[in-house]
Write a protein that holds these residues in place. Structure first.
Motif, mmCIF file in Angstrom:
data_model
loop_
_atom_site.group_PDB
_atom_site.id
_atom_site.type_symbol
_atom_site.label_atom_id
_atom_site.label_comp_id
_atom_site.label_asym_id
_atom_site.label_seq_id
_atom_site.Cartn_x
_atom_site.Cartn_y
_atom_site.Cartn_z
ATOM 1 N N GLU A 1 37.678 47.406 62.962
ATOM 2 C CA GLU A 1 36.946 48.209 62.324
ATOM 3 C C GLU A 1 35.654 48.664 62.831
ATOM 4 O O GLU A 1 35.221 49.840 62.408
ATOM 5 C CB GLU A 1 36.482 47.065 60.999
ATOM 6 N N PHE A 2 35.368 47.876 63.872
ATOM 7 C CA PHE A 2 34.258 48.453 64.834
ATOM 8 C C PHE A 2 34.280 49.846 65.442
ATOM 9 O O PHE A 2 33.989 50.882 65.465
ATOM 10 C CB PHE A 2 33.915 47.569 65.766
ATOM 11 N N VAL A 3 35.602 49.925 66.051
ATOM 12 C CA VAL A 3 36.258 51.371 66.654
ATOM 13 C C VAL A 3 36.384 52.292 65.709
ATOM 14 O O VAL A 3 35.932 53.405 65.771
ATOM 15 C CB VAL A 3 37.375 51.176 67.434
ATOM 16 N N LYS A 4 36.767 51.943 64.435
ATOM 17 C CA LYS A 4 36.993 52.635 63.164
ATOM 18 C C LYS A 4 35.712 53.391 62.867
ATOM 19 O O LYS A 4 35.666 54.675 62.949
ATOM 20 C CB LYS A 4 37.904 52.170 62.173
ATOM 21 N N GLU A 5 35.000 52.587 62.759
ATOM 22 C CA GLU A 5 33.173 53.116 62.393
ATOM 23 C C GLU A 5 32.860 54.243 63.325
ATOM 24 O O GLU A 5 32.339 55.163 62.966
ATOM 25 C CB GLU A 5 32.434 52.018 61.985
ATOM 26 N N LEU A 6 32.884 53.836 64.392
ATOM 27 C CA LEU A 6 32.180 54.434 65.526
ATOM 28 C C LEU A 6 32.983 55.992 65.828
ATOM 29 O O LEU A 6 32.543 56.840 66.067
ATOM 30 C CB LEU A 6 32.159 53.873 66.724
ATOM 31 N N THR A 7 34.414 55.776 65.607
ATOM 32 C CA THR A 7 35.155 56.812 65.653
ATOM 33 C C THR A 7 34.884 57.889 64.587
ATOM 34 O O THR A 7 34.715 59.265 64.840
ATOM 35 C CB THR A 7 36.804 56.534 65.492
ATOM 36 N N ILE A 8 34.797 57.440 63.350
ATOM 37 C CA ILE A 8 34.448 58.285 62.071
ATOM 38 C C ILE A 8 33.138 58.985 62.320
ATOM 39 O O ILE A 8 32.920 60.128 62.105
ATOM 40 C CB ILE A 8 34.286 57.494 60.962
ATOM 41 N N THR A 9 32.064 58.106 62.812
ATOM 42 C CA THR A 9 30.822 58.626 63.201
ATOM 43 C C THR A 9 30.612 59.694 64.104
ATOM 44 O O THR A 9 30.112 60.712 63.790
ATOM 45 C CB THR A 9 30.153 57.575 63.446
ATOM 46 N N GLY A 10 31.256 59.359 65.298
ATOM 47 C CA GLY A 10 31.480 60.478 66.334
ATOM 48 C C GLY A 10 32.276 61.546 65.883
ATOM 49 O O GLY A 10 31.820 62.706 66.545
ATOM 50 N N TYR A 11 33.214 61.626 65.215
ATOM 51 C CA TYR A 11 34.167 62.661 64.834
ATOM 52 C C TYR A 11 33.062 63.698 63.829
ATOM 53 O O TYR A 11 33.230 64.712 63.914
ATOM 54 C CB TYR A 11 35.347 62.120 64.181
ATOM 55 N N MET A 12 32.626 63.106 62.809
ATOM 56 C CA MET A 12 31.952 63.671 61.652
ATOM 57 C C MET A 12 30.541 64.281 62.406
ATOM 58 O O MET A 12 30.054 65.404 61.779
ATOM 59 C CB MET A 12 31.731 62.805 60.610
ATOM 60 N N ASN A 13 30.092 63.872 63.446
ATOM 61 C CA ASN A 13 29.133 64.400 63.937
ATOM 62 C C ASN A 13 29.219 65.290 65.192
ATOM 63 O O ASN A 13 28.162 65.543 65.625
ATOM 64 C CB ASN A 13 27.817 63.253 64.408
ATOM 65 N N SER A 14 30.375 65.556 65.487
ATOM 66 C CA SER A 14 30.657 66.467 66.863
ATOM 67 C C SER A 14 30.406 67.772 66.501
ATOM 68 O O SER A 14 30.272 68.208 65.261
ATOM 69 C CB SER A 14 32.171 66.075 67.000
ATOM 70 N N GLN A 15 30.123 68.413 67.537
ATOM 71 C CA GLN A 15 29.738 69.859 67.376
ATOM 72 C C GLN A 15 30.979 70.676 66.604
ATOM 73 O O GLN A 15 30.490 71.603 65.768
ATOM 74 C CB GLN A 15 29.529 70.577 68.776
ATOM 75 N N TYR A 16 32.189 70.518 66.741
ATOM 76 C CA TYR A 16 33.364 71.118 66.265
ATOM 77 C C TYR A 16 33.137 70.940 64.664
ATOM 78 O O TYR A 16 33.209 71.854 63.931
ATOM 79 C CB TYR A 16 34.527 70.879 66.697
ATOM 80 N N VAL A 17 32.917 69.621 64.226
ATOM 81 C CA VAL A 17 32.975 69.546 62.632
ATOM 82 C C VAL A 17 32.019 70.166 62.176
ATOM 83 O O VAL A 17 31.910 70.578 61.032
ATOM 84 C CB VAL A 17 33.244 68.036 62.449
ATOM 85 N N MET A 18 30.745 69.680 62.952
ATOM 86 C CA MET A 18 29.416 70.262 62.303
ATOM 87 C C MET A 18 29.444 71.920 62.091
ATOM 88 O O MET A 18 28.983 72.409 61.342
ATOM 89 C CB MET A 18 28.270 69.940 63.100
ATOM 90 N N GLU A 19 29.982 72.614 63.040
ATOM 91 C CA GLU A 19 30.079 74.094 62.973
ATOM 92 C C GLU A 19 31.227 74.576 62.332
ATOM 93 O O GLU A 19 31.007 75.612 61.633
ATOM 94 C CB GLU A 19 30.010 74.744 64.373
ATOM 95 N N ASN A 20 32.208 73.988 61.992
ATOM 96 C CA ASN A 20 33.417 74.438 61.569
ATOM 97 C C ASN A 20 33.854 73.773 60.329
ATOM 98 O O ASN A 20 34.380 74.578 59.520
ATOM 99 C CB ASN A 20 34.567 74.542 62.437
ATOM 100 N N LEU A 21 33.636 72.717 60.005
ATOM 101 C CA LEU A 21 33.892 71.973 58.715
ATOM 102 C C LEU A 21 32.854 71.801 57.831
ATOM 103 O O LEU A 21 33.301 71.374 56.662
ATOM 104 C CB LEU A 21 34.668 70.841 59.102
#
Length: 180
Positions: free
Chosen positions: A136-156
């Protein structure tokens, strides 16, 4: 208008405009510092396989493609207490032992479908004497990191740099203050 005040305002505005993008940018792997976490290459590879299992690539890049595992390592190393870091490091051994117990293989050698079964089983376990549930810990950090990555912020996402758009001419038909 006083010339001195105007120059002061222009100077402050120039400094503000120059520094805003530095702290508003979405993260990239170049922005992240080196982590001080004591993960050997095998565990680093295991972490990248875990984040790839949680957010696999499809039409858009997955978490492994965006190097979210590095984000997770930096957050754990630089932002969390030593007790949680120790439990995080122990989670890798627990994951490998569950994978060997269920499929007699390392987690990295197992196909994604079976990996998800292992992660779901570990996530369902209660935290007996532990502060974190590793999965659960890794899952939360993965989602946070993914959703705040430059790719997601700029493209999605509809991300706009500050100050963003101003909609000053917006028709208002009824407000909570109107009496009619």
């Amino acid at each position: 208008m006083n010339r001195r005040n105007l120059l002061k305002i222009l100077g402050i505005s120039a400094v503000g405009v120059a520094t805003v993008p530095l702290w508003l940018d979405a993260w990239t792997t170049d922005d992240l510092p080196e982590d001080s976490l004591e993960l050997n290459e095998d565990k680093k590879l295991l972490l990248s396989e875990i984040v790839d299992t949680l957010i696999p690539p499809g039409e858009i890049p997955g978490a492994k493609d965006l190097e979210v595992d590095k984000f997770v390592r930096v957050i754990v190393a630089n932002c969390l207490e030593e007790d949680i870091q120790r439990e995080f490091l122990a989670g890798f051994d627990e994951l490998e032992s569950v994978a060997k117990e269920m499929y007699d293989k390392s987690f990295k050698e197992i196909p994604n479908k079976e990996r998800l079964i292992i992660l779901e089983k570990m996530a369902a376990n209660k935290n007996e004497g532990k502060e974190i549930n590793f999965v659960e810990f890794v899952k939360e950090l993965t989602i946070t990191g993914y959703m705040n990555s430059q790719y997601v912020m700029e493209n999605l996402r509809d991300y706009e740099f500050i100050p963003g758009r101003f909609d000053g001419s917006f028709p208002v038909e009824k407000t909570i203050y109107s009496t009619t």
